[in-house]
Design a protein around this motif. Structure first.
Motif, short mmCIF file in Angstrom:
data_model
loop_
_atom_site.label_atom_id
_atom_site.label_comp_id
_atom_site.label_asym_id
_atom_site.label_seq_id
_atom_site.Cartn_x
_atom_site.Cartn_y
_atom_site.Cartn_z
N TRP A 61 0.82 -1.21 0.00
CA TRP A 61 0.00 0.00 0.00
C TRP A 61 0.85 1.26 0.00
O TRP A 61 0.50 2.26 -0.62
N LYS A 62 1.98 1.18 0.68
CA LYS A 62 2.89 2.33 0.68
C LYS A 62 3.44 2.56 -0.74
O LYS A 62 3.50 3.69 -1.21
N LEU A 63 3.83 1.49 -1.40
CA LEU A 63 4.36 1.60 -2.76
C LEU A 63 3.30 2.07 -3.76
O LEU A 63 3.59 2.85 -4.66
N LEU A 64 2.06 1.59 -3.58
CA LEU A 64 0.99 2.05 -4.47
C LEU A 64 0.69 3.53 -4.25
O LEU A 64 0.42 4.27 -5.20
N ALA A 65 0.76 3.97 -3.00
CA ALA A 65 0.56 5.39 -2.71
C ALA A 65 1.68 6.22 -3.32
O ALA A 65 1.44 7.31 -3.88
N GLU A 66 2.89 5.71 -3.27
CA GLU A 66 4.02 6.42 -3.87
C GLU A 66 3.88 6.47 -5.39
O GLU A 66 4.20 7.48 -6.02
N ALA A 67 3.37 5.39 -5.98
CA ALA A 67 3.13 5.38 -7.42
C ALA A 67 2.11 6.45 -7.80
O ALA A 67 2.29 7.16 -8.79
N GLU A 68 1.06 6.57 -7.01
CA GLU A 68 0.05 7.62 -7.26
C GLU A 68 0.69 9.01 -7.18
O GLU A 68 0.36 9.90 -7.96
N TYR A 69 1.58 9.19 -6.23
CA TYR A 69 2.28 10.46 -6.05
C TYR A 69 3.08 10.81 -7.30
O TYR A 69 2.99 11.92 -7.83
N TRP A 70 3.87 9.86 -7.81
CA TRP A 70 4.68 10.11 -9.00
C TRP A 70 3.81 10.39 -10.22
O TRP A 70 4.12 11.27 -11.03
#
Length: 70
Positions: free
Chosen positions: A23-32
């Motif tokens: 979930w942290k990585l998916l949130a970071e993907a959304e950020y990018w």
């Protein structure tokens, strides 16, 4: 913009293999991807401003050319 989208893609790929931080990585993907969208939007706003100025330029050149030819 390509670099930002690539970072988002990399985060999504890592999320597929890392359940602990998925979930942290998916949130970071959304950020990018959000940053990439902002950059794209900014680019098109700049292009729109340049194009409207460029559209005014030919009329001035045409008017000057008509005065020169007369």
């Amino acid at each position: 913009m390509r670099r930002l989208r690539a970072m988002g893609s990399l985060c999504r790929q890592q999320a597929a293999y890392n359940n602990m931080n998925k979930w942290k990585l998916l949130a970071e993907a959304e950020y990018w991807e959000h940053l990439a969208q902002l950059e794209l939007s900014s680019y098109f706003q700049e292009c729109s401003g340049i194009n409207s100025n460029e559209m005014a330029l030919p009329r001035v050149v045409t008017d000057a050319a008509l005065k020169f030819c007369s």
